[in-house]
Write a protein that holds these residues in place. Structure first.
Motif, PDB file in Angstrom:
ATOM      1  N   THR A 199     -15.464  20.489  22.577  1.00 48.54           N
ATOM      2  CA  THR A 199     -14.255  21.101  22.040  1.00 48.54           C
ATOM      3  C   THR A 199     -14.584  21.901  20.778  1.00 48.54           C
ATOM      4  N   ARG A 200     -13.563  22.492  20.169  1.00 46.00           N
ATOM      5  CA  ARG A 200     -13.757  23.123  18.869  1.00 46.00           C
ATOM      6  C   ARG A 200     -14.314  22.088  17.902  1.00 46.00           C
ATOM      7  N   THR A 234     -10.057  16.704  13.339  1.00 42.52           N
ATOM      8  CA  THR A 234      -9.835  15.657  14.328  1.00 42.52           C
ATOM      9  C   THR A 234     -10.608  14.410  13.941  1.00 42.52           C
ATOM     10  N   ALA A 278     -11.916  21.002  12.627  1.00 45.94           N
ATOM     11  CA  ALA A 278     -10.536  20.909  13.126  1.00 45.94           C
ATOM     12  C   ALA A 278      -9.794  19.712  12.534  1.00 45.94           C
TER      13      ALA A 278
END
Length: 427
Positions: free
Chosen positions: A255-256, A263, A261
């Motif tokens: 993912t990014r 996360t 991000a």
């Protein structure tokens, strides 16, 4: 790796593939194929050509392939090796040394004196082969450390870095969230690759083991030396991170960037990450770098895996002494400073963080200073020609215990040690 070597060797014997080396060719220098190290190789090759036109030398990025290790292996078996290779993983050296394809550098004029000035006795012991010779030049390191989103972790109650296991687990408890309200955690304290591939353990289990054990070996006297409280504690610590959903089990690497991000709030990483984070982070994103988490009762400095890449001279080299003289230009102080400037990687030499020669670089790059300080307390891997298989065995038990919670840490480490002992006895 060793099995692959034997397969290549058998294949080439059958096909009769054996190139004669040209007697009049220049010395060849293979470097890594990333932009910074290509620029580094070009700079020092041109300098050598100006100063030593009597010893022509050319550089070449290592040919493209699935991995640099496989390319080197194929070149060894096909006798198409370069004279000098700068980017050899330390764990591969013992296998090649035992195969007799590397020049023992301690037989070259000036090597011992130079390396003793550059490196301390612990590093020299680490790079000395089982036969007493030295086949590798300690070159560059990338210490694995804990990078933290400081805004996120500073907001936690009594759970800021540097971290013991208990404080890190408490940070995980506070940070994890179900932001969508669907019953699934979608914000975690951290992430580390879950694939059961041997080299992934170099960036989670192994640096944590070194941190917990003050740099203890995995292999000693040709036996497994890791069936101890430190390895068990590391497995339990990581198992708890996954069991409590403080670390993501899903593949966030697809993912990014989850750290940018936000996360995740922390990651185990090396200095190569700094340039990337600074380039792509949001303007209000703040971060810092700390030592790896340690057991709650830990005393003394915190060691970690240094991810060392070293320089070797192959026995196909027609002029090993000239090759060594060239290598010296790469690893003297001007060479080491240029490496830092072009690649943001660190030389494996003593006192990088306090030597006035490198002070200007660290002043200009304060984000890299924690990594420079960590270079005082790093380890490579043990000199064992089956070290890849050792990490593969540990990785299988890691998956069963840490990721899937199917074994206790005690049982997983004990089973790994037994399997490693069987492997070493078969050698």
């Amino acid at each position: 790796m060793r099995r692959l070597f034997l397969a290549f060797f058998s294949f080439l014997l059958l096909t009769g593939c054996n190139q004669e080396q040209a007697t009049n060719r220049p010395l060849t220098f293979w470097c890594s194929n990333n932009a910074g190290e290509i620029a580094f190789a070009k700079t020092f090759t041109e300098q050598w050509q100006r100063n030593r036109p009597d010893k022509p030398l050319r550089y070449q990025p290592i040919p493209e392939g699935q991995s640099s290790e496989e390319i080197i292996l194929a070149s060894v078996v096909g006798k198409t090796t370069p004279d000098v290779y700068a980017n050899m993983w330390q764990g591969s050296v013992e296998m090649y040394a035992k195969a007799g394809v590397l020049i023992p550098l301690d037989t070259l004029k000036g090597f011992k004196e130079f390396i003793t000035l550059r490196c301390d006795s612990a590093v020299i012991r680490e790079i000395t082969s089982s036969d007493g010779h030295i086949y590798q030049v300690p070159w560059k390191v990338n210490p694995i450390m804990l990078m933290c989103n400081t805004r996120a972790v500073d907001a936690l109650r009594n759970a800021q870095p540097p971290y013991s296991y208990a404080r890190y687990l408490d940070a995980g408890r506070q940070f994890k969230q179900d932001k969508n309200g669907d019953g699934y955690v979608d914000q975690w304290l951290g992430y580390t690759e879950v694939k059961a591939i041997w080299y992934e353990r170099l960036f989670n289990f192994y640096p944590l083991y070194l941190a917990a054990s003050n740099g203890a070996p995995l292999i000693a006297n040709n036996r497994a030396a890791f069936n101890n409280q430190y390895a068990v504690e590391v497995f339990r610590f990581l198992q708890n991170l996954y069991k409590e959903n403080y670390f993501a089990r899903e593949r966030l690497s697809a993912t990014r960037n989850p750290f940018l991000a936000q996360t995740i709030a922390t990651q185990f990483t090396g200095p190569w990450t700094v340039e990337y984070v600074d380039k792509f982070k949001d303007p209000n994103f703040e971060y810092n770098t700390y030592a790896m988490p340690v057991p709650d009762n830990h005393k003394g400095p915190t060691y970690t895996y240094g991810d060392p890449k070293n320089i070797v001279i192959f026995n196909t080299c027609r002029d090993p002494q000239a090759a060594w003289e060239f290598v010296k230009t790469l690893i003297d102080k001007p060479g080491d400073l240029k490496l830092m400037e072009l690649t943001n990687q660190f030389p494996r030499r003593r006192n990088v963080d306090t030597d006035p020669y490198f002070a200007g670089f660290l002043t200009k790059n304060p984000r890299l200073r924690p990594f420079a300080q960590q270079t005082r307390y790093i380890k490579g891997v043990d000199n064992c020609d089956v070290i890849v298989e050792v990490f593969d065995i540990i990785s299988q038990e890691y998956e069963a215990c840490v990721i899937f919670n199917k074994k206790t840490p005690e049982a997983a480490i004990a089973d790994a040690a037994k399997a490693v002992d069987v492997l070493l006895m078969a050698e």
